[in-house]
Enzyme design. Sequence first.
Site, PDB file in Angstrom:
ATOM      1  N   ASN A 173       0.914  -1.244  -0.180  1.00 19.85           N
ATOM      2  CA  ASN A 173      -0.109   0.089  -0.034  1.00 19.85           C
ATOM      3  C   ASN A 173       0.873   1.351  -0.025  1.00 19.85           C
ATOM      4  O   ASN A 173       2.037   1.051   0.598  1.00 19.85           O
ATOM      5  CB  ASN A 173      -0.996  -0.062   1.212  1.00 19.85           C
ATOM      6  CG  ASN A 173      -1.954   1.192   1.034  1.00 19.85           C
ATOM      7  OD1 ASN A 173      -3.038   1.316   0.296  1.00 19.85           O
ATOM      8  ND2 ASN A 173      -1.809   2.247   1.900  1.00 19.85           N
ATOM      9  N   TYR A 177       0.105  10.002   4.224  1.00 26.47           N
ATOM     10  CA  TYR A 177       0.171  10.200   5.706  1.00 26.47           C
ATOM     11  C   TYR A 177       1.243  11.316   6.015  1.00 26.47           C
ATOM     12  O   TYR A 177       2.318  11.045   6.161  1.00 26.47           O
ATOM     13  CB  TYR A 177      -0.080   9.176   6.487  1.00 26.47           C
ATOM     14  CG  TYR A 177      -0.639   8.091   5.736  1.00 26.47           C
ATOM     15  CD1 TYR A 177      -1.909   8.027   5.540  1.00 26.47           C
ATOM     16  CD2 TYR A 177       0.177   6.776   5.653  1.00 26.47           C
ATOM     17  CE1 TYR A 177      -2.669   6.992   4.704  1.00 26.47           C
ATOM     18  CE2 TYR A 177      -0.355   5.699   5.094  1.00 26.47           C
ATOM     19  CZ  TYR A 177      -1.748   5.621   4.540  1.00 26.47           C
ATOM     20  OH  TYR A 177      -2.358   4.751   4.013  1.00 26.47           O
ATOM     21  N   TRP A 191      -1.155   7.995  10.177  1.00 24.55           N
ATOM     22  CA  TRP A 191      -2.099   7.099   9.272  1.00 24.55           C
ATOM     23  C   TRP A 191      -3.348   7.189  10.088  1.00 24.55           C
ATOM     24  O   TRP A 191      -3.147   6.579  11.265  1.00 24.55           O
ATOM     25  CB  TRP A 191      -1.609   5.725   8.832  1.00 24.55           C
ATOM     26  CG  TRP A 191      -0.634   4.807   9.813  1.00 24.55           C
ATOM     27  CD1 TRP A 191      -1.153   4.705  11.182  1.00 24.55           C
ATOM     28  CD2 TRP A 191       0.117   4.264   9.291  1.00 24.55           C
ATOM     29  NE1 TRP A 191      -0.117   3.768  11.700  1.00 24.55           N
ATOM     30  CE2 TRP A 191       0.801   3.591  10.843  1.00 24.55           C
ATOM     31  CE3 TRP A 191       1.080   3.929   8.288  1.00 24.55           C
ATOM     32  CZ2 TRP A 191       1.920   2.820  10.954  1.00 24.55           C
ATOM     33  CZ3 TRP A 191       2.220   3.259   8.399  1.00 24.55           C
ATOM     34  CH2 TRP A 191       2.783   2.680   9.775  1.00 24.55           C
ATOM     35  N   ASP A 286      -4.918  22.081   9.504  1.00 21.60           N
ATOM     36  CA  ASP A 286      -5.171  21.188   8.591  1.00 21.60           C
ATOM     37  C   ASP A 286      -5.994  21.587   7.371  1.00 21.60           C
ATOM     38  O   ASP A 286      -6.440  22.819   7.416  1.00 21.60           O
ATOM     39  CB  ASP A 286      -5.894  19.977   9.242  1.00 21.60           C
ATOM     40  CG  ASP A 286      -5.472  18.646   8.981  1.00 21.60           C
ATOM     41  OD1 ASP A 286      -5.385  18.345   7.710  1.00 21.60           O
ATOM     42  OD2 ASP A 286      -5.053  17.856  10.038  1.00 21.60           O
TER      43      ASP A 286
HETATM   44  C1  LIG Z   1      -1.531  16.671   1.489  1.00 20.79           C
HETATM   45  C2  LIG Z   1      -2.321  15.476   1.659  1.00 20.79           C
HETATM   46  C3  LIG Z   1      -2.286  15.055   3.273  1.00 20.79           C
HETATM   47  C4  LIG Z   1      -2.953  13.972   3.896  1.00 20.79           C
HETATM   48  N1  LIG Z   1      -2.461  13.438   5.082  1.00 20.79           N
HETATM   49  C5  LIG Z   1      -3.328  12.507   5.662  1.00 20.79           C
HETATM   50  C6  LIG Z   1      -2.846  12.096   6.893  1.00 20.79           C
HETATM   51  O1  LIG Z   1      -2.015  12.619   7.631  1.00 20.79           O
HETATM   52  N2  LIG Z   1      -3.524  10.851   7.443  1.00 20.79           N
HETATM   53  C7  LIG Z   1      -4.254  10.387   6.665  1.00 20.79           C
HETATM   54  O2  LIG Z   1      -4.617   9.097   7.303  1.00 20.79           O
HETATM   55  N3  LIG Z   1      -4.690  10.548   5.579  1.00 20.79           N
HETATM   56  C8  LIG Z   1      -4.088  11.845   4.681  1.00 20.79           C
HETATM   57  N4  LIG Z   1      -4.382  12.140   3.677  1.00 20.79           N
HETATM   58  C9  LIG Z   1      -5.438  11.504   2.677  1.00 20.79           C
HETATM   59  C10 LIG Z   1      -4.946  10.256   2.478  1.00 20.79           C
HETATM   60  O3  LIG Z   1      -3.923  10.209   1.421  1.00 20.79           O
HETATM   61  C11 LIG Z   1      -6.143   9.462   1.434  1.00 20.79           C
HETATM   62  O4  LIG Z   1      -7.119   9.168   2.361  1.00 20.79           O
HETATM   63  C12 LIG Z   1      -5.638   8.358   0.714  1.00 20.79           C
HETATM   64  O5  LIG Z   1      -6.480   7.737  -0.010  1.00 20.79           O
HETATM   65  C13 LIG Z   1      -5.117   7.059   1.718  1.00 20.79           C
HETATM   66  O6  LIG Z   1      -4.676   5.878   1.025  1.00 20.79           O
HETATM   67  P1  LIG Z   1      -5.200   4.331   1.413  1.00 20.79           P
HETATM   68  O7  LIG Z   1      -6.439   4.116   1.191  1.00 20.79           O
HETATM   69  O8  LIG Z   1      -4.013   3.604   0.656  1.00 20.79           O
HETATM   70  O9  LIG Z   1      -4.763   4.477   2.965  1.00 20.79           O
HETATM   71  C14 LIG Z   1      -3.781  13.376   3.197  1.00 20.79           C
HETATM   72  C15 LIG Z   1      -3.959  13.793   1.702  1.00 20.79           C
HETATM   73  C16 LIG Z   1      -3.446  14.767   1.218  1.00 20.79           C
HETATM   74  C17 LIG Z   1      -3.701  15.201  -0.161  1.00 20.79           C
HETATM   75 MN   LIG Z   2      -4.299   2.156  -0.500  1.00 18.90          MN
END
Ligand SMILES: Cc1cc2nc3c(=O)[nH]c(=O)nc-3n(C[C@H](O)[C@H](O)[C@H](O)COP(=O)(O)O)c2cc1C
Ligand SMILES: [Mn+2]
Length: 485
Positions: A173, A177, A191, A286
Amino acid sequence: MSYQHLQSFIDRLDRAGELVHIRRPVSAHLEISAISDRVMKQPGGGSALLFHNVTGYDVPLAINLFGSRKRMAWALGVDELDEIGRDIKSLIKLPGNMPRSFGEMLSMAPHLLPLASIGPKTVSKGMSQEVVKIGKDANLDFLPIITCWPDDGGPYITLPLVFTKEAATGKRNVGMYRIQKFDGQTTGMHWQRHKVGSRHFAEYEAAGRDIPVAVVLGGDPALIYAATAPLPDEIDELVFAGFLRKKAVELVKCKTIDLEVPADAEIVIEGIVPAGERRREGPFGDHTGYYSLSDDYPVFHVTAITHRAKPVFPATIVGPPPMEDGWLGKATERIFLPLVQMVLPEVLDYNLPIEGVFHNMAIVKIRKRYPGHAYKTMHALWGLGQMMFTKCIIVVDEDVDVQNPGEVVWRTLANIDPQRDITFAKGPVDVLDHACPYPAFGTKMGIDATRKWPEEGYDREWPAVLKMSDDVKSRVDNMWKDLGL
Ligand SMILES: Cc1cc2nc3c(=O)[nH]c(=O)nc-3n(C[C@H](O)[C@H](O)[C@H](O)COP(=O)(O)O)c2cc1C
Ligand SMILES: [Mn+2]
């Protein structure tokens, strides 16, 4: 079209006049953030910025690379984001090709696109390992990690790609985060509980094992986007990135952990997140425009840092919208429309307004076919991946332009009887939501702004929307030049 690495994309932006070079010394502590905030709020999103002289650092910092509709499209190798949606649609529509899942669709892609494979492939060496620092030599202090807002808990890596593998299957994955720097060798690992990285860690931790993690900076911008995309759990972001860039992502083996990382990244931070360890993370200004409060999160310990001989450090800031991440959200809105339509063919279009910061609002246009159809659509969306977080869903009829907020406000407010047309549903809420009574658990609101039918209990006459007749319009067209208007 693909970019070998992030600096190829930066070069393209530079040639196109989309990048401003800033050579004056600027501090990583709040100044870069304050400058970028003003630029991101310029009409259309402002220019990409390359800070050559971050006070106290040799590594230059790039920000707002994705910060306009055009640059977001270019990042994904197209001129218009809708081109990708159209590609996906034609992939789905080929005779006999109706995939049963998004995974199946991606796995069909190699046969339909002119390439050998879109899946990542391992190579023996890459520029992301031109410089290798292991153990005590691996220190984050050379990176211009920015502090974004005055009350932030510290400096943050804001554009990190966090690589993990599932313990049982080895499935990869990649998620974005945020990473709070605690010191030269330790950071937070934010995460959130709904995200895949967090699940991977929980499974390792349940077995009493530390999880290997790689935090990657840079790579083809399509890969950076893929880390933010709300993909189903089982889809490897690198396969998705390969699909977007129409070329496999090349990987090299990490030096100190059992993971593979992009061969052409700018910087790779290898490490482990130990079972059982938590530390206060935050606060952080945020993308809701509010501080997300501090909370206990797992801790990342650096075991190695590898990088290009001359890396660029990619960053973004989030805060009161509009910000750069709004354009990442717009890419998701356009790319995922045909996939939403695979499950919900009645959805003709939708708008996730930038001010709704991804998860606070969706405006959905449907072709209403039966009583209660609007409710069916909103409940289905609340059951669809990260759409579950959507705090407010407005459903409108097919004659409303959901991309025009003024029209949506007008038509919605005109069409609803609030008590009759608003419904509330309980469920998971985005971790960043500060308004819900319990962390990550609360309610969502659905507004049925469609025309009401007799079968829905409306037995008065529903009036027509005002529209001038075509013959009068064309008569006025003809006299327009004589009117002096
Ligand atoms: C700039 C930015 C910062 C982010 N920061 C976080 C974070 O700190 N923690 C988190 O869980 N998701 C964060 N996200 C959202 C995740 O990247 C997003 O939900 C992603 O689809 C998660 O992937 P996964 O489904 O593989 O976990 C952020 C997104 C962006 C664009
Ligand atoms: Mn994913």
